[in-house]
Design an enzyme around this catalytic site. Structure first.
Site, PDB file in Angstrom:
ATOM      1  N   GLN A  94      -7.989  15.174   2.375  1.00 24.01           N
ATOM      2  CA  GLN A  94      -6.707  14.702   2.908  1.00 24.01           C
ATOM      3  C   GLN A  94      -5.526  15.283   2.131  1.00 24.01           C
ATOM      4  O   GLN A  94      -4.524  15.706   2.716  1.00 24.01           O
ATOM      5  CB  GLN A  94      -6.670  13.180   2.871  1.00 24.01           C
ATOM      6  CG  GLN A  94      -5.385  12.566   3.403  1.00 24.01           C
ATOM      7  CD  GLN A  94      -5.372  11.051   3.249  1.00 24.01           C
ATOM      8  OE1 GLN A  94      -6.337  10.445   2.783  1.00 24.01           O
ATOM      9  NE2 GLN A  94      -4.265  10.431   3.644  1.00 24.01           N
ATOM     10  N   HIS A 122       0.826  -1.202   0.000  1.00 26.15           N
ATOM     11  CA  HIS A 122       0.000   0.000   0.000  1.00 26.15           C
ATOM     12  C   HIS A 122       0.863   1.254   0.000  1.00 26.15           C
ATOM     13  O   HIS A 122       0.644   2.182  -0.792  1.00 26.15           O
ATOM     14  CB  HIS A 122      -0.922  -0.010   1.220  1.00 26.15           C
ATOM     15  CG  HIS A 122      -1.732   1.228   1.379  1.00 26.15           C
ATOM     16  ND1 HIS A 122      -2.726   1.618   0.504  1.00 26.15           N
ATOM     17  CD2 HIS A 122      -1.693   2.203   2.343  1.00 26.15           C
ATOM     18  CE1 HIS A 122      -3.263   2.758   0.902  1.00 26.15           C
ATOM     19  NE2 HIS A 122      -2.658   3.130   2.017  1.00 26.15           N
TER      20      HIS A 122
END
Length: 401
Positions: free
Chosen positions: A226, A118
């Site tokens: 974000q 990830h």
């Protein structure tokens, strides 16, 4: 107790909630207060009635968890033995008839970033010109951030689309409005049963004495909010609006057969993170988007172990408490079909996936995401975690404030 007041339960060995699992949760019946139970086959078993112990008569697992590791072992043994005998009928409730609640009061919450796959994928997405996708610190410590415990909700709770400030690459100035890049992160959450005092770090080798159990965890993420806010201090409003957990806490004691070695950790970690055998968990997750499985993330691929995450969380002297929760960060494997976030699965929106016949990138109002998982159990069985389910609903205020 008369024979008519008891019943012998016959749960198939292959049931995901068989005698090898026995997770803990909090349930209620219509008009009654919540109580602690376990899931056994298609029944929820009231533990206060089964064991005659009032620690289970309240609305949260915290008092039981605070009793410590030896007590967890004792109770698991007692519940296992009791369910092999005749069980009081008034302790049994069909699972379909109960309402499940948040199983413990969340004291504090930390989210880690423990998947190399990830982290590397996001590095390639956000820093395409950098030949090294990982940041320099990533293989030296479990990176994490402190989250907001009050926004953790139980499976089945609707997720209100967050609004916030964002600035796209072509926007001359920031704008305010509902997130247009709403995402998920398929994770596991680890529940601290007994805490640690200020200034007393938890050694990696002692983590299992503190970790009570595991839940599924969906860290809903507003990628546009974000992206604009996270430099230099990291995630805040893009993460703090909601995280979904499964209602059943699978005890770490039920996952001994699921333990596997972590991937090789190079360079060698510092002593406080060292374990003779760094252990991960062979837990296979599924991510379902509007009824279609779009990803199967493997937790066994995670670089940092739960024990190392807890050791790092406390190494500076930070205390922990009963009910603390730390999450693993997005679980992703090496294959595209193993990516645990839609920003990875669709490569930042550039590679849409087909969901129920539609080309999709990020979440739309009305979308529903369900996480589920299983793990190896004793004697070749499988352990189930239930599900973490959430449906996106429209934001509750307008585009400008």
């Amino acid at each position: 107790m008369t024979a008519s007041a008891t019943v012998r339960l016959d749960v198939p060995r292959e049931d995901l909630f068989g005698i090898h699992n026995l997770p803990y949760g909090v349930y209620s019946l219509p008009g009654r207060d919540p109580r602690v139970g376990t899931r056994y086959g298609e029944h929820v078993v009231d533990l206060a009635t089964l064991l005659g112990d009032d620690v289970f008569a309240g609305p949260t697992l915290n008092p039981f968890m605070a009793q410590g590791y030896d007590r967890w072992v004792q109770v698991r043994s007692a519940v296992t033995a009791a369910l092999k005998e005749d069980v009081p009928r008034d302790a049994l409730h069909p699972a379909a008839d109960v309402t499940l609640h948040l199983p413990f009061d969340v004291a504090d919450y930390v989210d880690f970033y423990a998947s190399e796959h990830h982290a590397a994928n996001l590095g390639r997405l956000f820093r395409p010109d950098n030949p090294e996708p990982l940041m320099p610190n990533w293989k030296h410590l479990p990176v994490g951030y402190h989250g907001r415990s009050a926004s953790i909700v139980v499976s089945g709770t609707d997720i209100i689309r967050p609004a916030g400030q964002r600035k796209g690459p072509n926007d001359p100035a920031p704008v305010f409005g509902p997130s247009v890049r709403l995402d998920i992160e398929a994770e596991l959450g680890f529940v601290v049963g007994t805490g640690s005092a200020p200034g007393e770090p938890v050694a990696a080798g002692q983590a299992e004495k503190h970790l009570f159990g595991v839940v599924l965890f969906n860290d809903w993420s507003a990628r546009d909010i974000q992206a604009w806010e996270y430099v230099p201090l990291g995630p805040n409003l893009g993460k703090s609006f909601a995280s979904t957990v499964s209602p059943w806490v699978v005890p770490l004691l039920a996952l001994q057969e699921a333990k596997v070695r972590t991937p090789v950790q190079e360079p060698e970690v510092l002593p406080y993170l060292a374990l003779d055998e760094p252990w991960g968990l062979d837990i296979g997750l599924e991510v379902e988007w509007n009824g279609q499985v779009v990803s199967r993330p493997p937790y066994a691929a995670m670089y940092w172990s739960p024990a190392q995450m807890l050791a790092h969380l406390t190494v500076n002297g930070a205390p922990t408490r009963t009910g603390d929760l730390f999450a693993s960060g997005t679980i992703s494997g090496p294959a595209k079909g193993q990516r645990g976030a839609f920003i990875e699965l669709t490569w930042g929106g550039a590679e849409p996936v087909t969901v129920a016949g539609e080309q999709r990138t990020f979440l739309e109002d009305g979308d529903e995401v369900v996480l589920s998982a299983t793990a190896p159990g004793a004697g070749g069985t499988r352990v189930g975690f239930g599900e973490a389910r959430g449906r996106v609903v429209a934001t509750r205020h307008g585009r400008e404030i």
